[in-house]
Design a protein around this motif. Structure first.
Motif, mmCIF file in Angstrom:
data_model
loop_
_atom_site.group_PDB
_atom_site.id
_atom_site.type_symbol
_atom_site.label_atom_id
_atom_site.label_comp_id
_atom_site.label_asym_id
_atom_site.label_seq_id
_atom_site.Cartn_x
_atom_site.Cartn_y
_atom_site.Cartn_z
ATOM 1 N N THR A 111 0.827 -1.206 0.000
ATOM 2 C CA THR A 111 0.000 0.000 0.000
ATOM 3 C C THR A 111 0.858 1.251 0.000
ATOM 4 O O THR A 111 0.412 2.335 0.378
ATOM 5 C CB THR A 111 -0.943 0.010 1.223
ATOM 6 N N SER A 113 -2.569 6.244 -0.971
ATOM 7 C CA SER A 113 -3.562 7.217 -0.511
ATOM 8 C C SER A 113 -4.338 7.719 -1.728
ATOM 9 O O SER A 113 -3.829 7.714 -2.861
ATOM 10 C CB SER A 113 -2.883 8.387 0.198
ATOM 11 N N GLU A 114 -5.569 8.146 -1.495
ATOM 12 C CA GLU A 114 -6.418 8.543 -2.624
ATOM 13 C C GLU A 114 -5.825 9.696 -3.415
ATOM 14 O O GLU A 114 -5.886 9.711 -4.652
ATOM 15 C CB GLU A 114 -7.815 8.907 -2.138
ATOM 16 N N CYS A 118 -9.316 3.770 -4.339
ATOM 17 C CA CYS A 118 -8.389 3.659 -3.215
ATOM 18 C C CYS A 118 -8.762 2.463 -2.345
ATOM 19 O O CYS A 118 -7.901 1.680 -1.931
ATOM 20 C CB CYS A 118 -8.427 4.958 -2.418
ATOM 21 N N GLN A 119 -10.021 2.291 -2.074
ATOM 22 C CA GLN A 119 -10.462 1.214 -1.186
ATOM 23 C C GLN A 119 -10.124 -0.155 -1.744
ATOM 24 O O GLN A 119 -9.601 -1.015 -1.031
ATOM 25 C CB GLN A 119 -11.971 1.313 -0.950
ATOM 26 N N ASN A 172 -6.305 -0.941 -1.547
ATOM 27 C CA ASN A 172 -5.879 -1.235 -0.184
ATOM 28 C C ASN A 172 -6.452 -2.559 0.322
ATOM 29 O O ASN A 172 -5.761 -3.329 0.997
ATOM 30 C CB ASN A 172 -6.262 -0.083 0.747
ATOM 31 N N VAL A 223 1.137 3.213 5.530
ATOM 32 C CA VAL A 223 0.843 4.474 4.850
ATOM 33 C C VAL A 223 2.161 5.202 4.608
ATOM 34 O O VAL A 223 3.167 4.936 5.269
ATOM 35 C CB VAL A 223 -0.113 5.367 5.671
ATOM 36 N N LYS A 242 -8.529 7.234 5.652
ATOM 37 C CA LYS A 242 -9.217 6.399 4.664
ATOM 38 C C LYS A 242 -8.519 5.052 4.510
ATOM 39 O O LYS A 242 -9.182 4.010 4.401
ATOM 40 C CB LYS A 242 -9.290 7.132 3.324
ATOM 41 N N GLN A 243 -7.204 5.056 4.514
ATOM 42 C CA GLN A 243 -6.474 3.785 4.447
ATOM 43 C C GLN A 243 -6.623 3.002 5.746
ATOM 44 O O GLN A 243 -6.772 1.776 5.727
ATOM 45 C CB GLN A 243 -4.995 4.044 4.168
#
Length: 405
Positions: free
Chosen positions: A77, A81-82, A98-99, A102, A124, A145-146
Motif C-alpha cells: 500500500t 492514498s487517494e 483507493c479502497q 488497499n 501508509v 481512509k487507508q
C-alpha cells in the motif's frame, strides 16, 4: 549446521511481544522497484494498483520474501492514498478506487502470511497533499481512509513509512494510533535530518511522543548511512529518556554520494541504479552492524530482493537458532561452490574470499560516484505543488530547461 525452519503456520505473537522478548524481526524487501522491473508497476507514480490488476505478481513476491526469512509482510500500500492515486493524471482512484487497492493488498498479504509465522503490517506513506501545503485535517483524512481498510481487514500492526518531513510523519502516527494497534514509524532521511532540518534524534523523539512504539528509517539511503541515522535517533531517544524499539529498512544500493534528499537526487535514479546494487555479502555485514547497534527490526526497501532478505536471516541465524527455508539452496558463504566443475571457482567456496572481494563494475569509462542534482526544493516550493491533471508539455519543457546535460 543450524536447522532449516519451514514456513509452517504457527500460533502468532504480536510485533511488540516479539520485540519485547528480544527477538529479531526480519522485514521484507522492496516492492515498487522489484515489480517495476517485472512489468507490474509504473515508474513515476510508483502506485500499487498491481494488487488489483496483477495480484499473482504481488502474491509471488510476498511468498518469496516469506521463504527467504521475512516474518513481517507489509501490505503493498505504498503510495496508496487517494490523493496519490489521482495525482498527475493517474487513473487508479477513478477506475479502480483507493479502497479496492488497499483491500486487495491486505487480502494478499494475509493469505501469504498465514502460510508461515509472519505478521501483516498495514502501511501508509507521505502524501501529495502535504507537499502541496494542504491543511492538517486534509492530510490526516488521507491516512484515515487507508486506516479504515486496515481495521476492516484486521492487520496485525501499522507502519507509517517513507516520510521526508517529521511533521507529516507525526500526523500519520497520530491517525494510526487511534486504531489501538502497535505503530511503527520510519522516515526516509539521512544523518542531516528531515527536509526542514529537524535532526534525526529530534525526529525520533517526536514520533515516540506521538505514539510510535518502533522508530527508524527506510529507503533513500544505503545500509551504512541508514545505520548511522538510526544511531543518531537512538542517541536522541536516550537523551530524552524515551524508549522505543529500533527499525532499519535501507536501500540495497550503495549511495555514499547522496545529498540530503537521498538516491532520488542521483542522476541514475531510477533506471540506471543497477551498478550500485549491494551484494548478498554486503547485506550480511549490514545485518550484523544493525544487530550490534541494538536494532531488532531489520529489513530492506527499494532494491532489496528475496536473496538480500535471506542474507539477513543467514547472518543472524546463530542468534535466531535457525535458517530460513530458502537456505536449502544456498550454502553458507558460498560453500556450495565446492560442487562446481571448475577448480578456480571451487577455490571461492569460503567466507574469506567473499568477505574481502571488491567487485568490479565492468564499466571502464564510468565514474565510481555521481554528482547529485540537489535542486533544494521541499514542501511549499512551486515545483513540488501537486495537481490532479497530468503534467503538461509546457511544465515538462520548463523542467527540461532547468535540468540540462
Amino acid at each position: 549446521m543450524l536447522p532449516i525452519k519451514k514456513t509452517a503456520k504457527q500460533g502468532k505473537r504480536g510485533i511488540l511481544e516479539r520485540l519485547d522478548a528480544g527477538e529479531i524481526v526480519i522485514g521484507d524487501g522492496g516492492f515498487v522497484f522489484a515489480l517495476e522491473k517485472r512489468g507490474y508497476v509504473k515508474a513515476g507514480p510508483w502506485t500499487p494498483e498491481a494488487t488489483v490488476e496483477h495480484p499473482e505478481a504481488v502474491r509471488q513476491l510476498h511468498r518469496e520474501f516469506l521463504r527467504a526469512g521475512s516474518n513481517v509482510l507489509q501490505t503493498f500500500t505504498f503510495y496508496a492514498s487517494e490523493d496519490k492515486l489521482e495525482n498527475r493524471g493517474n487513473y487508479v482512484a477513478e477506475k479502480i478506487s483507493c479502497q479496492k487497492v488497499n483491500e486487495a493488498a491486505c487480502d494478499i498479504a494475509r493469505e501469504v502470511a498465514n502460510e508461515g509465522d509472519a505478521l501483516v503490517a498495514g502501511g501508509v506513506s507521505q502524501t501529495p497533499s502535504y507537499l502541496s501545503c494542504k491543511d492538517k485535517s486534509e492530510v490526516k483524512a488521507a491516512f484515515q481512509k487507508q486506516l479504515e481498510v486496515f481495521m476492516k481487514k484486521n492487520v496485525d500492526f501499522l507502519i507509517a513509512e517513507y516520510f521526508e518531513h517529521v511533521e507529516e510523519a507525526v500526523w500519520a502516527v497520530e491517525v494510526l494510533k487511534e486504531s489501538g494497534k502497535p505503530v511503527a514509524a520510519t522516515m526516509c532521511i539521512g544523518p542531516e535530518g528531515d527536509m526542514h532540518g529537524v535532526p534525526p534524534g529530534q525526529c525520533a523523539v517526536q514520533l515516540v511522543k506521538a505514539g510510535a512504539s518502533i522508530v527508524g528509517v527506510n529507503c533513500h539511503f544505503d545500509p551504512e548511512t541508514c545505520i548511522e541515522t538510526v544511531r543518531l535517533m537512538k542517541e536522541g531517544l536516550q537523551a530524552a529518556k524515551l524508549k522505543a524499539h529500533l527499525m532499519c529498512q535501507p536501500l540495497a544500493f550503495h549511495t555514499p554520494d547522496c545529498g540530503k534528499q537521498g538516491f532520488i537526487d542521483l542522476p541514475e535514479f531510477p533506471f540506471g541504479l543497477e551498478p550500485r546494487i549491494a551484494t548478498r555479502w554486503d547485506i550480511q555485514k549490514y545485518a550484523r552492524k544493525a544487530y550490534d547497534l541494538g536494532i531488532r527490526f531489520i529489513g530492506g526497501c527499494c532494491g532489496f530482493e528475496p536473496y538480500h532478505i535471506r542474507a539477513i536471516a543467514e547472518e543472524l541465524a546463530p542468534e535466531r537458532g535457525f535458517l530460513p527455508e530458502a537456505s536449502e539452496k544456498h550454502g553458507s558463504w558460498g560453500d556450495n561452490l565446492s560442487m562446481h566443475t571448475k577448480p578456480w571457482v571451487r577455490a571461492r567456496a569460503r567466507k574469506e574470499y567473499w568477505e574481502n572481494l571488491k567487485p568490479a563494475s565492468g564499466r571502464p569509462y564510468c565514474p565510481c560516484m555521481s554528482k547529485p542534482d540537489g535542486w533544494g526544493v521541499t514542501k511549499g516550493a512551486k515545483e513540488l505543488m501537486q495537481q490532479k491533471e497530468a503534467t503538461t508539455e509546457q511544465q515538462l519543457k520548463e523542467l527540461f530547461q532547468k535540468k540540462k546535460f
